[in-house]
Design an enzyme around this catalytic site. Structure first.
Site, short mmCIF file in Angstrom:
data_model
loop_
_atom_site.label_atom_id
_atom_site.label_comp_id
_atom_site.label_asym_id
_atom_site.label_seq_id
_atom_site.Cartn_x
_atom_site.Cartn_y
_atom_site.Cartn_z
CD GLU A 86 -3.57 -0.60 1.82
OE1 GLU A 86 -3.14 0.50 2.92
OE2 GLU A 86 -4.99 -1.41 1.93
CG HIS A 131 8.38 -29.16 -0.06
ND1 HIS A 131 8.91 -30.64 -0.70
CD2 HIS A 131 9.79 -28.79 0.68
CE1 HIS A 131 10.57 -30.37 0.46
NE2 HIS A 131 10.18 -29.83 0.77
CE LYS A 142 -12.20 0.98 1.44
NZ LYS A 142 -11.60 2.15 2.03
O1 PA5 Z 1 -3.83 0.77 5.90
C1 PA5 Z 1 -4.17 1.54 5.72
O2 PA5 Z 1 -5.09 2.59 6.07
C2 PA5 Z 1 -5.94 1.14 5.21
O3 PA5 Z 1 -5.24 -0.96 5.07
C3 PA5 Z 1 -6.84 0.83 6.62
O4 PA5 Z 1 -6.21 0.51 7.53
C4 PA5 Z 1 -8.46 -0.54 6.09
O5 PA5 Z 1 -8.43 0.35 4.53
C5 PA5 Z 1 -9.11 -0.14 6.86
O6 PA5 Z 1 -9.24 1.46 7.09
P1 PA5 Z 1 -10.37 1.48 8.71
O7 PA5 Z 1 -9.56 1.73 9.79
O8 PA5 Z 1 -10.52 3.46 8.00
O9 PA5 Z 1 -11.91 0.73 8.69
#
Ligand code: PA5
Length: 447
Positions: free
Chosen positions: A286, A307, A421
């Site tokens: 990310e 393996h 989303k």
């Molecule tokens: O690293 C990030 O920002 C994302 O992976 C969020 O943690 C994830 O989308 C969950 O978001 P939220 O905590 O707002 O529900």
């Protein structure tokens, strides 16, 4: 130093002048991070978090954890992405992936809201039947669909079990300090709340209440975890690559990426590292994967995956490198017994510790993969303690930030996560997505 970078298995692929070339860029990235002058600088709260955490809330986390430990058989952590991966990684690393099946003095711990699977939900609800249950719903935005749906289901379960008032004693909410649906709802109903700091993004939040409450419920020493991270904060403050293994790791990744090594495989030799690898994959995926750039983070647990994926790594496309985490002291031993008849021909291993055999598998694999043209960065972790793990978490967080700046991306946003989303909301008929739904329906009709 709880973690040490050994570069012997990567030096055949990197020349001295490349390090020298990287130094000025690493120094610039270091300045951007520490002077808060780079992209995403509103999300640098994690840099000093191991020292500057909210001490009042930290004390409340310990109290809440004790309350959950003493009053529940089952603890459900509801969250997705950065809201659950860190705590799950730490619990499995320091306790076990088999934590729920082993003897313990606290509740079983399960994770929900990290998928939209009906089967997984039904199984968790079955586990809760006839047992005392506490939940910790974690969402920074307070609006993420997966945890919001899971929270609705578990809230109904708890309200049926304990009544609306009784349920309040079993529900703990971790969310934004002031904003979001979840915060408004929690305040209105009267749940105990914990804060995801404004300046800490989800994937950097494991050392905030997001990770610390579930970790403390597992009976883990969060003081030691935080101390380890703080020791790393101090240790990795020097911009000199030759004195800072965290920065050296970031520099090596970038050097290898520029040579076409576009996939990094994080390698563990212990099943307890599986979820740590998942946490790492989110952190790097990310943070770096944007603007059509970035190293693709993947992971394996050896010798299991020798393996399965071992063949590809040894002989497949030469666009990958490995980062091997070697835990020097696992804290346990297991001797291989002697068989007087030697039916299986294994007496050359009689009396040997499994850790020794594992370490020989590691050594043999390192040589084989390097011989096969795969650069290997070796990270030696001193032991399997909370202190060392906190140290390693901070090591990877800081290396990730530096890596992002070296790559020329904002390591602290995640615009790409929104695309699915929007489509999902449109397809589900969420109000406000009518136009997008019509466009998607038209695409479906043409399939
Ligand atoms: O690293 C990030 O920002 C994302 O992976 C969020 O943690 C994830 O989308 C969950 O978001 P939220 O905590 O707002 O529900």
């Amino acid at each position: 130093m709880s973690i040490r970078l050994v570069d012997s298995y990567v030096t055949p692929f990197v020349s001295e002048n490349e390090y020298a070339y990287m130094q000025s860029m690493v120094s610039a990235a270091h300045t951007m991070l520490h002077e808060k002058s780079g992209q995403g600088n509103a999300f640098l709260g994690w840099v000093d978090l191991p020292r500057d955490y909210d001490k009042e809330e930290y004390a409340r986390i310990k109290v809440a954890a004790e309350k959950i430990r003493s009053s529940c058989d089952v603890f459900i952590v509801i969250g997705i992405g950065g809201s659950y991966l860190g705590s799950r990684a730490v619990i499995e690393f320091l306790k076990s992936p088999l934590y729920n099946n082993l003897k313990k003095d606290g509740p079983e711990i399960y994770f929900s809201g990290c998928n939209i699977s009906a089967t997984n939900m039904r199984e968790l609800l079955e586990i809760c039947e006839g047992r005392d249950v506490c939940i910790n719903v974690i969402s920074k935005s307070g609006t993420t669909t997966e945890p919001a749906v899971a929270f609705r289901i578990f809230r109904e379960l708890l309200e049926k079990k304990y009544g609306a008032d009784g349920a309040k004693e079993h529900i703990f909410v971790t969310t934004d300090r002031a904003k979001g649906t979840l915060k408004g709802f929690a305040d209105k109903v009267g749940y105990e709340t914990f804060v995801v700091p404004d300046d800490v993004g989800g994937r950097f939040s494991v050392l905030s209440a997001v990770g610390l409450l579930p970790i403390a419920v597992a009976g883990i020493d969060i003081d030691a975890l935080m101390k380890g991270a703080d020791d790393a904060r101090v240790a990795f403050a020097d911009p000199d690559i030759q004195k800072n293994d965290c920065y050296k790791y970031a520099a090596l990744r970038n050097i290898l990426y520029r040579k076409g090594k576009v996939t990094e495989i994080l390698v563990g030799y212990e099943p307890f590292m599986q979820m740590f690898c998942e946490w790492w994959k989110q952190l790097y995926g990310e943070s770096e994967g944007k603007d059509q750039k970035g190293i693709y983070p993947s992971s394996v647990i050896f010798s299991t995956d020798l393996h399965s994926l071992g063949q590809y790594i040894q002989d497949g496309m030469r666009n990958l490198f490995e980062t091997v985490i070697s835990v020097k002291d696992t804290g346990v031993t297991q001797e291989i017994p002697h068989d007087p008849e030697n039916i299986d021909g294994l007496n050359f291993l009689s009396g040997k510790d499994l850790n020794y055999v594992n370490s020989m598998a590691q050594q043999g694999t390192l040589f084989a993969h390097v011989d096969g043209g795969v650069p290997n960065v070796l990270l030696e972790l001193e032991d399997r303690s909370a202190h060392s793990l906190g140290y390693m978490i901070y090591f990877f967080e800081k290396a990730c930030a530096i890596s992002g700046y070296l790559l020329g991306v904002n390591p602290f946003d995640q615009p790409g996560v929104e695309a699915y989303k929007k489509n999902m909301f449109a397809l589900l008929g969420k109000p406000g997505y009518e136009e997008q739904k019509a466009a998607l329906d038209a695409r479906i009709a043409k399939l």
